[in-house]
Every structure is written in structure tokens, then in C-alpha cells.
Design a protein around this motif. Sequence first.
Motif, PDB file in Angstrom:
ATOM      1  N   GLY A 246       0.805  -1.216   0.000  1.00 36.02           N
ATOM      2  CA  GLY A 246       0.000   0.000   0.000  1.00 36.02           C
ATOM      3  C   GLY A 246       0.840   1.269   0.000  1.00 36.02           C
ATOM      4  O   GLY A 246       0.348   2.352  -0.336  1.00 36.02           O
ATOM      5  N   ASP A 247       2.132   1.137   0.374  1.00 35.24           N
ATOM      6  CA  ASP A 247       3.018   2.302   0.408  1.00 35.24           C
ATOM      7  C   ASP A 247       3.540   2.676  -0.975  1.00 35.24           C
ATOM      8  O   ASP A 247       4.131   3.750  -1.152  1.00 35.24           O
ATOM      9  N   LEU A 248       3.338   1.814  -1.952  1.00 31.80           N
ATOM     10  CA  LEU A 248       3.958   2.016  -3.258  1.00 31.80           C
ATOM     11  C   LEU A 248       3.376   3.185  -4.038  1.00 31.80           C
ATOM     12  O   LEU A 248       4.093   3.873  -4.772  1.00 31.80           O
ATOM     13  N   LYS A 249       2.077   3.435  -3.913  1.00 28.28           N
ATOM     14  CA  LYS A 249       1.443   4.426  -4.785  1.00 28.28           C
ATOM     15  C   LYS A 249       1.949   5.848  -4.566  1.00 28.28           C
ATOM     16  O   LYS A 249       1.811   6.698  -5.438  1.00 28.28           O
ATOM     17  N   GLN A 250       2.577   6.118  -3.412  1.00 25.25           N
ATOM     18  CA  GLN A 250       3.124   7.458  -3.170  1.00 25.25           C
ATOM     19  C   GLN A 250       4.276   7.782  -4.114  1.00 25.25           C
ATOM     20  O   GLN A 250       4.623   8.952  -4.307  1.00 25.25           O
ATOM     21  N   TYR A 251       4.862   6.741  -4.713  1.00 21.40           N
ATOM     22  CA  TYR A 251       6.005   6.938  -5.600  1.00 21.40           C
ATOM     23  C   TYR A 251       5.610   7.038  -7.075  1.00 21.40           C
ATOM     24  O   TYR A 251       6.476   7.198  -7.930  1.00 21.40           O
ATOM     25  N   PHE A 252       4.316   6.944  -7.351  1.00 23.09           N
ATOM     26  CA  PHE A 252       3.837   6.935  -8.733  1.00 23.09           C
ATOM     27  C   PHE A 252       2.864   8.087  -8.984  1.00 23.09           C
ATOM     28  O   PHE A 252       2.114   8.486  -8.094  1.00 23.09           O
ATOM     29  N   SER A 253       2.878   8.576 -10.216  1.00 19.81           N
ATOM     30  CA  SER A 253       1.949   9.627 -10.629  1.00 19.81           C
ATOM     31  C   SER A 253       0.525   9.083 -10.683  1.00 19.81           C
ATOM     32  O   SER A 253       0.308   7.877 -10.870  1.00 19.81           O
ATOM     33  N   GLU A 254      -0.443   9.964 -10.522  1.00 26.37           N
ATOM     34  CA  GLU A 254      -1.853   9.566 -10.652  1.00 26.37           C
ATOM     35  C   GLU A 254      -2.151   9.042 -12.056  1.00 26.37           C
ATOM     36  O   GLU A 254      -3.054   8.240 -12.254  1.00 26.37           O
ATOM     37  N   LYS A 255      -1.357   9.499 -13.032  1.00 29.65           N
ATOM     38  CA  LYS A 255      -1.567   9.104 -14.432  1.00 29.65           C
ATOM     39  C   LYS A 255      -0.605   7.989 -14.859  1.00 29.65           C
ATOM     40  O   LYS A 255      -0.281   7.863 -16.036  1.00 29.65           O
ATOM     41  N   LEU A 256      -0.179   7.196 -13.918  1.00 28.85           N
ATOM     42  CA  LEU A 256       0.840   6.192 -14.179  1.00 28.85           C
ATOM     43  C   LEU A 256       0.432   5.172 -15.245  1.00 28.85           C
ATOM     44  O   LEU A 256      -0.757   4.887 -15.449  1.00 28.85           O
ATOM     45  N   ARG A 257       1.430   4.639 -15.909  1.00 30.45           N
ATOM     46  CA  ARG A 257       1.279   3.509 -16.820  1.00 30.45           C
ATOM     47  C   ARG A 257       2.434   2.561 -16.521  1.00 30.45           C
ATOM     48  O   ARG A 257       3.585   2.853 -16.830  1.00 30.45           O
ATOM     49  N   VAL A 258       2.118   1.430 -15.903  1.00 30.30           N
ATOM     50  CA  VAL A 258       3.135   0.460 -15.507  1.00 30.30           C
ATOM     51  C   VAL A 258       2.863  -0.870 -16.191  1.00 30.30           C
ATOM     52  O   VAL A 258       1.764  -1.417 -16.081  1.00 30.30           O
ATOM     53  N   THR A 259       3.874  -1.380 -16.883  1.00 29.48           N
ATOM     54  CA  THR A 259       3.792  -2.718 -17.463  1.00 29.48           C
ATOM     55  C   THR A 259       4.663  -3.625 -16.613  1.00 29.48           C
ATOM     56  O   THR A 259       5.878  -3.443 -16.534  1.00 29.48           O
ATOM     57  N   THR A 260       4.040  -4.592 -15.958  1.00 32.17           N
ATOM     58  CA  THR A 260       4.739  -5.466 -15.023  1.00 32.17           C
ATOM     59  C   THR A 260       5.495  -6.554 -15.760  1.00 32.17           C
ATOM     60  O   THR A 260       5.398  -6.691 -16.981  1.00 32.17           O
ATOM     61  N   ILE A 261       6.222  -7.375 -15.003  1.00 32.48           N
ATOM     62  CA  ILE A 261       7.049  -8.411 -15.606  1.00 32.48           C
ATOM     63  C   ILE A 261       6.224  -9.454 -16.360  1.00 32.48           C
ATOM     64  O   ILE A 261       6.689 -10.079 -17.302  1.00 32.48           O
ATOM     65  N   ASN A 262       4.960  -9.633 -15.950  1.00 32.53           N
ATOM     66  CA  ASN A 262       4.088 -10.563 -16.672  1.00 32.53           C
ATOM     67  C   ASN A 262       3.268  -9.834 -17.736  1.00 32.53           C
ATOM     68  O   ASN A 262       2.287 -10.366 -18.247  1.00 32.53           O
ATOM     69  N   GLN A 263       3.690  -8.592 -18.040  1.00 33.50           N
ATOM     70  CA  GLN A 263       3.105  -7.762 -19.098  1.00 33.50           C
ATOM     71  C   GLN A 263       1.665  -7.340 -18.816  1.00 33.50           C
ATOM     72  O   GLN A 263       0.889  -7.068 -19.720  1.00 33.50           O
ATOM     73  N   GLN A 264       1.324  -7.262 -17.544  1.00 34.89           N
ATOM     74  CA  GLN A 264       0.032  -6.709 -17.136  1.00 34.89           C
ATOM     75  C   GLN A 264       0.152  -5.193 -17.016  1.00 34.89           C
ATOM     76  O   GLN A 264       1.173  -4.673 -16.546  1.00 34.89           O
ATOM     77  N   LEU A 265      -0.871  -4.469 -17.458  1.00 31.71           N
ATOM     78  CA  LEU A 265      -0.850  -3.012 -17.400  1.00 31.71           C
ATOM     79  C   LEU A 265      -1.564  -2.515 -16.151  1.00 31.71           C
ATOM     80  O   LEU A 265      -2.692  -2.912 -15.870  1.00 31.71           O
ATOM     81  N   ILE A 266      -0.902  -1.634 -15.419  1.00 36.04           N
ATOM     82  CA  ILE A 266      -1.501  -0.960 -14.271  1.00 36.04           C
ATOM     83  C   ILE A 266      -1.621   0.518 -14.624  1.00 36.04           C
ATOM     84  O   ILE A 266      -0.636   1.157 -14.993  1.00 36.04           O
ATOM     85  N   SER A 267      -2.832   1.066 -14.522  1.00 37.84           N
ATOM     86  CA  SER A 267      -3.055   2.444 -14.962  1.00 37.84           C
ATOM     87  C   SER A 267      -3.659   3.338 -13.880  1.00 37.84           C
ATOM     88  O   SER A 267      -4.012   4.478 -14.150  1.00 37.84           O
ATOM     89  N   THR A 268      -3.797   2.827 -12.664  1.00 37.39           N
ATOM     90  CA  THR A 268      -4.281   3.649 -11.541  1.00 37.39           C
ATOM     91  C   THR A 268      -3.434   3.340 -10.307  1.00 37.39           C
ATOM     92  O   THR A 268      -2.939   2.217 -10.157  1.00 37.39           O
ATOM     93  N   PRO A 269      -3.262   4.299  -9.413  1.00 37.49           N
ATOM     94  CA  PRO A 269      -2.479   4.049  -8.193  1.00 37.49           C
ATOM     95  C   PRO A 269      -3.026   2.875  -7.379  1.00 37.49           C
ATOM     96  O   PRO A 269      -2.251   2.079  -6.842  1.00 37.49           O
ATOM     97  N   ASP A 270      -4.347   2.766  -7.273  1.00 35.60           N
ATOM     98  CA  ASP A 270      -4.939   1.661  -6.514  1.00 35.60           C
ATOM     99  C   ASP A 270      -4.677   0.318  -7.191  1.00 35.60           C
ATOM    100  O   ASP A 270      -4.714  -0.733  -6.535  1.00 35.60           O
TER     101      ASP A 270
END
Length: 201
Positions: A49-73
Motif C-alpha cells: 500500500g506504500d507504493l502508490k506514493q512513488y507513482f503519478s496519478e496518471k501512471l502507466r506500468v507494465t509489469t514483468i508478466n506484461q500486465q498493465l496498471i493504470s491507476t495508483p490503486d
Amino acid sequence: MLRQLLVIFLLIASGSIFAADEEKHHAIHQELRNLLQGIETAINTEKYGDLKQYFSEKLRVTTINQQLISTPDGIDAYFKDWFGKGGYLIKLDIKLNPDSLTQLYGDPANPSWGLVYGGGIENYQLTDGRYLPMKTRWTATVVKEADGKWRILALHIGTNFYDNPIFAAVKDSTKYYAAGGMGVGLLLGALLMFFWKRKKR
């Protein structure tokens, strides 16, 4: 001799320029180092739960399994899916190493965004007790947001398809089944020969 002295002078000068550039934006680079350390600590101590403080609200993260995360939650949800009750994994220990200083862009006196890339090791502990050490490569875009803090806007993590424990396990199992298939083939051949000889009698 003159050429050697010139080369030495150029090396010293380039080193001085690099050091001056780092010193010029030392506070920014230190904040980015702390950001990276904060991400490692949150993951390694399972405080997702502490991770989202390090990311922008408009984040786009592609994880190692190629899943896209587009919201802090979505960051916390991702980890709970993998490590929560009924998940596939028990724990993850991660170490991220940038190849060099973040390349800063925008106003030279007051940069507004940067690009950084590097490698990492992600050690996964599976629910069946196995450990999978995954070598990764990552690229991140960081931005200075309205509150003056630097955060990750985009992050992409990947692994070498041919150099990871999952591929090695699949390759070993393929060899196993191939050997098993050869044995079955030889057995069937022997049985057919046996019945063919009996029929001729």
C-alpha cells in the motif's frame, strides 16, 4: 606523448563535466535514489500500500508478466492478486540497479522530467516452496509534479525470454517428456515386433 596528454586532459575534463552535472542536480538525483529505495523497501517488507506514493496519478506500468496498471490503486490490487490469500506467490524480494544517473530534460536549470533504465533481480517464493530468481531490465520515466515531488509516470519491466528459471523449467520438462516419448516409442516398437513374430508362427 602530446597525444597521450591530450587524451588524459579530455578524460579529466569529461569527468569534471559529469561531476559538475551531478552536483548541479544533486538534490534531484538524491530524491530519485530515495524513490527507488522506497519502492524496494515497500515490496521487500510487503507494505504494498506504500507504493502508490512513488507513482503519478496518471501512471502507466507494465509489469514483468506484461500486465498493465493504470491507476495508483491498481498497484496494491496487483500485489494482493499475486501474494494475497489464494495467490500463486508467498513473497518477493527485489533489487533494482540503475545503469547510470537519470537523464534529466526540460529547463536545464529546473528539469521537469527524466529517463532512467537499469537491471534488477526479482526473487519470487512460490506457494509450493520453490524460489525463482528472475533477472529483469526496466525503463522508467519520472516527472516533477505540481507539489514539487518526483514520481514515476511510466515504468516497463521485462525479462530475457531465454534466460530465466521458468524457461529453464519448461526446457527441462520438454527434455523429460521427449525422453519419455522415445521410451514409449521403443516399447511400442518392441511389442509390435513381438506380436508380428507370433503371428508368423
